[in-house]
Enzyme design. Sequence first.
Site, PDB file in Angstrom:
ATOM      1  N   ASP A  46       0.863  -1.194   0.000  1.00  4.50           N
ATOM      2  CA  ASP A  46       0.000   0.000   0.000  1.00  4.50           C
ATOM      3  C   ASP A  46       0.895   1.238   0.000  1.00  4.50           C
ATOM      4  O   ASP A  46       2.116   1.137  -0.195  1.00  4.50           O
ATOM      5  CB  ASP A  46      -0.994  -0.043   1.179  1.00  4.50           C
ATOM      6  N   PHE A  47       0.316   2.421   0.177  1.00  2.00           N
ATOM      7  CA  PHE A  47       1.127   3.645   0.223  1.00  2.00           C
ATOM      8  C   PHE A  47       1.679   3.898   1.616  1.00  2.00           C
ATOM      9  O   PHE A  47       2.855   4.159   1.793  1.00  2.00           O
ATOM     10  CB  PHE A  47       0.272   4.868  -0.146  1.00  2.00           C
ATOM     11  N   ARG A  48       0.770   3.838   2.612  1.00  2.00           N
ATOM     12  CA  ARG A  48       1.088   4.508   3.882  1.00  2.00           C
ATOM     13  C   ARG A  48       1.385   3.592   5.057  1.00  2.00           C
ATOM     14  O   ARG A  48       1.622   4.097   6.151  1.00  2.00           O
ATOM     15  CB  ARG A  48      -0.054   5.477   4.242  1.00  2.00           C
ATOM     16  N   ASN A 119      -8.167   1.513  -5.786  1.00  2.00           N
ATOM     17  CA  ASN A 119      -7.059   0.710  -6.291  1.00  2.00           C
ATOM     18  C   ASN A 119      -6.973   0.758  -7.811  1.00  2.00           C
ATOM     19  O   ASN A 119      -7.971   0.924  -8.506  1.00  2.00           O
ATOM     20  CB  ASN A 119      -7.182  -0.733  -5.812  1.00  2.00           C
ATOM     21  N   HIS A 138      -9.851   6.129  -8.837  1.00  2.00           N
ATOM     22  CA  HIS A 138      -8.545   6.687  -9.209  1.00  2.00           C
ATOM     23  C   HIS A 138      -8.040   6.080 -10.515  1.00  2.00           C
ATOM     24  O   HIS A 138      -6.834   6.003 -10.751  1.00  2.00           O
ATOM     25  CB  HIS A 138      -7.539   6.488  -8.066  1.00  2.00           C
TER      26      HIS A 138
HETATM   27  P1  CNA Z   1      -3.077   3.822   2.053  1.00  2.00           P
HETATM   28  O1  CNA Z   1      -3.133   5.273   2.365  1.00  2.00           O
HETATM   29  O2  CNA Z   1      -1.752   3.206   1.847  1.00  2.00           O
HETATM   30  O3  CNA Z   1      -3.825   3.090   3.277  1.00  2.00           O
HETATM   31  C1  CNA Z   1      -3.924   1.689   3.377  1.00  2.00           C
HETATM   32  C2  CNA Z   1      -4.785   1.375   4.613  1.00  2.00           C
HETATM   33  O4  CNA Z   1      -5.026  -0.017   4.642  1.00  2.00           O
HETATM   34  C3  CNA Z   1      -4.105   1.746   5.933  1.00  2.00           C
HETATM   35  O5  CNA Z   1      -5.075   2.261   6.799  1.00  2.00           O
HETATM   36  C4  CNA Z   1      -3.566   0.402   6.434  1.00  2.00           C
HETATM   37  O6  CNA Z   1      -3.511   0.331   7.849  1.00  2.00           O
HETATM   38  C5  CNA Z   1      -4.619  -0.541   5.903  1.00  2.00           C
HETATM   39  N1  CNA Z   1      -4.129  -1.879   5.618  1.00  2.00           N
HETATM   40  C6  CNA Z   1      -3.018  -2.241   4.939  1.00  2.00           C
HETATM   41  N2  CNA Z   1      -2.955  -3.572   4.767  1.00  2.00           N
HETATM   42  C7  CNA Z   1      -4.077  -4.070   5.371  1.00  2.00           C
HETATM   43  C8  CNA Z   1      -4.602  -5.377   5.537  1.00  2.00           C
HETATM   44  N3  CNA Z   1      -3.987  -6.451   5.046  1.00  2.00           N
HETATM   45  N4  CNA Z   1      -5.757  -5.520   6.217  1.00  2.00           N
HETATM   46  C9  CNA Z   1      -6.412  -4.437   6.725  1.00  2.00           C
HETATM   47  N5  CNA Z   1      -5.966  -3.180   6.586  1.00  2.00           N
HETATM   48  C10 CNA Z   1      -4.815  -2.999   5.920  1.00  2.00           C
HETATM   49  O7  CNA Z   1      -3.979   3.444   0.791  1.00  2.00           O
HETATM   50  P2  CNA Z   1      -5.359   4.098   0.314  1.00  2.00           P
HETATM   51  O8  CNA Z   1      -5.923   3.150  -0.677  1.00  2.00           O
HETATM   52  O9  CNA Z   1      -6.182   4.536   1.433  1.00  2.00           O
HETATM   53  O10 CNA Z   1      -4.826   5.414  -0.436  1.00  2.00           O
HETATM   54  C11 CNA Z   1      -5.304   5.789  -1.632  1.00  2.00           C
HETATM   55  C12 CNA Z   1      -4.295   5.623  -2.768  1.00  2.00           C
HETATM   56  C13 CNA Z   1      -3.466   4.377  -2.664  1.00  2.00           C
HETATM   57  C14 CNA Z   1      -4.999   5.459  -4.058  1.00  2.00           C
HETATM   58  O11 CNA Z   1      -4.793   6.575  -4.843  1.00  2.00           O
HETATM   59  C15 CNA Z   1      -4.455   4.198  -4.746  1.00  2.00           C
HETATM   60  O12 CNA Z   1      -4.313   4.361  -6.114  1.00  2.00           O
HETATM   61  C16 CNA Z   1      -3.166   3.981  -4.087  1.00  2.00           C
HETATM   62  N6  CNA Z   1      -2.585   2.615  -4.122  1.00  2.00           N
HETATM   63  C17 CNA Z   1      -3.202   1.584  -4.744  1.00  2.00           C
HETATM   64  C18 CNA Z   1      -2.625   0.332  -4.772  1.00  2.00           C
HETATM   65  C19 CNA Z   1      -3.349  -0.795  -5.468  1.00  2.00           C
HETATM   66  O13 CNA Z   1      -3.993  -0.580  -6.475  1.00  2.00           O
HETATM   67  N7  CNA Z   1      -3.257  -2.004  -4.945  1.00  2.00           N
HETATM   68  C20 CNA Z   1      -1.402   0.110  -4.138  1.00  2.00           C
HETATM   69  C21 CNA Z   1      -0.767   1.198  -3.507  1.00  2.00           C
HETATM   70  C22 CNA Z   1      -1.376   2.448  -3.511  1.00  2.00           C
END
Ligand code: CNA
Length: 278
Positions: A46-48, A119, A138
């Site tokens: 993920d990102f954060r 995603n 997005h």
């Molecule tokens: P984020 O900001 O990285 O947040 C991820 C959230 O998920 C956090 O609160 C984590 O604690 C939680 N988390 C992570 N892994 C798990 C898990 N296994 N079980 C439960 N909770 C978990 O990501 P967001 O999606 O909120 O941010 C938005 C961005 C991320 C969008 O613009 C996406 O395009 C972008 N993104 C997408 C991907 C993808 O398509 N898979 C990957 C990375 C980033």
Amino acid sequence: ISPSIPPRQLKSRSIESVAHYILNRPVSKVVVLTGAGISTSAGIPDFRSPETGLYANLSRLNLPYAEAVFDIAYFRQNPEPFYTLAAELYPGKFRPTLAHSFIRLLADKGLLLKLFTQNIDCLEREAGVPGDLIVEAHGSFAEQSCIECKLFYDKDEIRKHVAAKTIPRCPSCDGLVKPEIVFFGEQLPAAFFANRMLPVEADLVIVMGTSLTVQPFASLPQLAREDAVRVLINKEVVGGLGSRADDVVVLEDCDEGVRQLAKALGWLNDLEALWAET
Ligand code: CNA
């Protein structure tokens, strides 16, 4: 979280009560809101997340700041970091998770009003969620175009460039080509704006795997009516979920959270069978 407020629609603020609500109301309109956390168990960071997230691991790209890799102004000057990352994240390499299959199951049961996903990995489609029930808020890697003249660019061509680690350019105007994922500084797709009021119609809103930090997506859970049930399945509390009478917060891994919900619904075998097929 405000556990002192007594629930109104639910018997208690528990997964079992949510299952009872779904089965007995009957609930027919479920809106699911997802983010990168539903794909981390597929192997996509993920990102954060503090240690494993992309933002914590981007030093190799030599960026001025982490978000630059998805910033349209920075991309114009230097598209290489984005394409380096794209090669790692490109769809086709990853298998949908149990959480994706749970969304498919909701669709199969006729309960899914809409999935709004942040995603870009296309794993919802790969899990078999019908395209007309998905809003890719997005964008996604499914299509690509020139950032200058907007000419559509061929899928096989971009795949070749991504594999060869070269930068694709527009055959018409020589502009940079970019997958149609929404960068910081870009407008969200029209489908987001056309559907963004749907949470108001939902009996149940399920939020999974998102930090709810990116607007305007982050405001969608607040649109749920006060008499709707909201469920958060995430590793941390986000977006004020838990503050309403019928909010249920499940601080679990997404796959474990949907497994518990499916079990309470008597759907665990269906879910595991669906996932095994993907
Ligand atoms: P984020 O900001 O990285 O947040 C991820 C959230 O998920 C956090 O609160 C984590 O604690 C939680 N988390 C992570 N892994 C798990 C898990 N296994 N079980 C439960 N909770 C978990 O990501 P967001 O999606 O909120 O941010 C938005 C961005 C991320 C969008 O613009 C996406 O395009 C972008 N993104 C997408 C991907 C993808 O398509 N898979 C990957 C990375 C980033």
